[in-house]
Design a protein around this motif. Structure first.
Motif, PDB file in Angstrom:
ATOM      1  N   PRO A  33       0.918  -1.263  -0.087  1.00 42.08           N
ATOM      2  CA  PRO A  33      -0.252   0.094   0.095  1.00 42.08           C
ATOM      3  C   PRO A  33       0.694   1.128  -0.125  1.00 42.08           C
ATOM      4  O   PRO A  33       1.710   1.417   0.826  1.00 42.08           O
ATOM      5  N   MET A  34       0.657   2.167  -0.902  1.00 41.10           N
ATOM      6  CA  MET A  34       1.337   3.590  -0.980  1.00 41.10           C
ATOM      7  C   MET A  34       1.212   4.282   0.153  1.00 41.10           C
ATOM      8  O   MET A  34       2.289   4.834   0.673  1.00 41.10           O
ATOM      9  N   LEU A  35      -0.016   3.962   1.157  1.00 46.00           N
ATOM     10  CA  LEU A  35       0.130   4.792   2.180  1.00 46.00           C
ATOM     11  C   LEU A  35       1.121   4.127   3.456  1.00 46.00           C
ATOM     12  O   LEU A  35       1.854   4.955   3.854  1.00 46.00           O
ATOM     13  N   GLN A  36       1.510   2.806   3.151  1.00 44.88           N
ATOM     14  CA  GLN A  36       2.551   2.334   3.978  1.00 44.88           C
ATOM     15  C   GLN A  36       3.963   2.936   3.671  1.00 44.88           C
ATOM     16  O   GLN A  36       4.733   3.220   4.615  1.00 44.88           O
ATOM     17  N   VAL A  37       4.005   3.291   2.296  1.00 45.15           N
ATOM     18  CA  VAL A  37       5.206   3.798   1.935  1.00 45.15           C
ATOM     19  C   VAL A  37       5.465   5.246   2.501  1.00 45.15           C
ATOM     20  O   VAL A  37       6.622   5.578   2.900  1.00 45.15           O
ATOM     21  N   LEU A  38       4.347   6.088   2.322  1.00 44.12           N
ATOM     22  CA  LEU A  38       4.117   7.211   2.828  1.00 44.12           C
ATOM     23  C   LEU A  38       4.518   7.272   4.325  1.00 44.12           C
ATOM     24  O   LEU A  38       5.378   8.229   4.747  1.00 44.12           O
ATOM     25  N   ILE A  39       3.984   6.559   5.027  1.00 41.78           N
ATOM     26  CA  ILE A  39       4.013   6.471   6.520  1.00 41.78           C
ATOM     27  C   ILE A  39       5.675   6.114   6.830  1.00 41.78           C
ATOM     28  O   ILE A  39       6.091   6.746   7.568  1.00 41.78           O
ATOM     29  N   LYS A  40       5.834   4.893   6.618  1.00 37.27           N
ATOM     30  CA  LYS A  40       7.118   4.312   6.882  1.00 37.27           C
ATOM     31  C   LYS A  40       8.428   5.155   6.203  1.00 37.27           C
ATOM     32  O   LYS A  40       9.564   5.227   6.933  1.00 37.27           O
ATOM     33  N   LEU A  41       8.499   5.816   5.277  1.00 37.03           N
ATOM     34  CA  LEU A  41       9.506   6.607   4.673  1.00 37.03           C
ATOM     35  C   LEU A  41       9.081   8.384   5.014  1.00 37.03           C
ATOM     36  O   LEU A  41       9.609   9.058   4.147  1.00 37.03           O
ATOM     37  N   GLU A  42       8.444   8.355   5.871  1.00 34.77           N
ATOM     38  CA  GLU A  42       7.936   9.998   6.038  1.00 34.77           C
ATOM     39  C   GLU A  42       8.917  10.633   6.158  1.00 34.77           C
ATOM     40  O   GLU A  42       9.161  11.642   5.626  1.00 34.77           O
ATOM     41  N   ASP A  43       9.927  10.422   6.842  1.00 38.21           N
ATOM     42  CA  ASP A  43      11.325  11.464   7.107  1.00 38.21           C
ATOM     43  C   ASP A  43      12.161  11.408   5.847  1.00 38.21           C
ATOM     44  O   ASP A  43      12.611  12.526   5.723  1.00 38.21           O
ATOM     45  N   GLN A  44      12.347  10.420   5.127  1.00 32.84           N
ATOM     46  CA  GLN A  44      13.115  10.511   4.032  1.00 32.84           C
ATOM     47  C   GLN A  44      12.245  11.272   2.774  1.00 32.84           C
ATOM     48  O   GLN A  44      12.939  12.085   1.979  1.00 32.84           O
ATOM     49  N   LEU A  45      10.811  11.003   2.687  1.00 36.51           N
ATOM     50  CA  LEU A  45      10.325  11.617   1.475  1.00 36.51           C
ATOM     51  C   LEU A  45       9.715  12.942   1.485  1.00 36.51           C
ATOM     52  O   LEU A  45       9.607  13.643   0.729  1.00 36.51           O
ATOM     53  N   CYS A  46       9.311  13.427   3.171  1.00 36.51           N
ATOM     54  CA  CYS A  46       9.032  14.588   3.422  1.00 36.51           C
ATOM     55  C   CYS A  46       7.939  14.921   2.358  1.00 36.51           C
ATOM     56  O   CYS A  46       7.650  16.074   1.981  1.00 36.51           O
TER      57      CYS A  46
END
Length: 127
Positions: A33-46
């Motif tokens: 799930p793309m939401l998981q990517v946004l959550i787990k990489l929140e600090d890297q992706l900003c």
């Protein structure tokens, strides 16, 4: 890009894609799930995100409006401001990661996600 540069990039990406199975690439694009990517990489992706009207919206990499919306049916995002479409791999590449880095990061997230789902399934059977 000129045509020669674009062709070189396509050949390089094709060679890199041969290093990973089609099933893995499918899982990373479609089943993680793309939401998981946004959550787990929140600090890297900003990329700030929010739930709005039942949809997850996040800051579009292209136009910087919070109009990129995740379609839960196909796990793709579409920006309703600029029209940009992204999958998980595209999202990381557009955020500055190269193809291999993107795949490795997503592969790690996929492994964690599968373990979390297995744990949830196991604990729900106990209840």
């Amino acid at each position: 890009f000129d045509k020669v540069s674009a062709l070189k990039i396509c050949v390089l990406l094709f060679e890199l894609m041969l290093m990973y199975s089609k099933n893995l690439l499918w899982d990373l694009r479609t089943n993680l799930p793309m939401l998981q990517v946004l959550i787990k990489l929140e600090d890297q992706l900003c990329l700030p995100y929010k739930e709005s009207e039942g949809f997850i919206r996040f800051l579009c990499i292209n136009c910087k409006e919070v109009q990129a919306t995740i379609n839960p049916k196909n796990n793709l995002s579409h920006c309703f401001c600029c029209g940009q479409n992204l999958n998980n791999i595209d999202l990381l590449i557009r955020s500055g990661y190269n193809f291999s880095e993107s795949i490795e990061l997503l592969k790690d997230l996929w492994d964690v996600y599968k373990k979390e789902r297995q744990f949830e399934a196991t604990t729900s059977n106990w209840q």
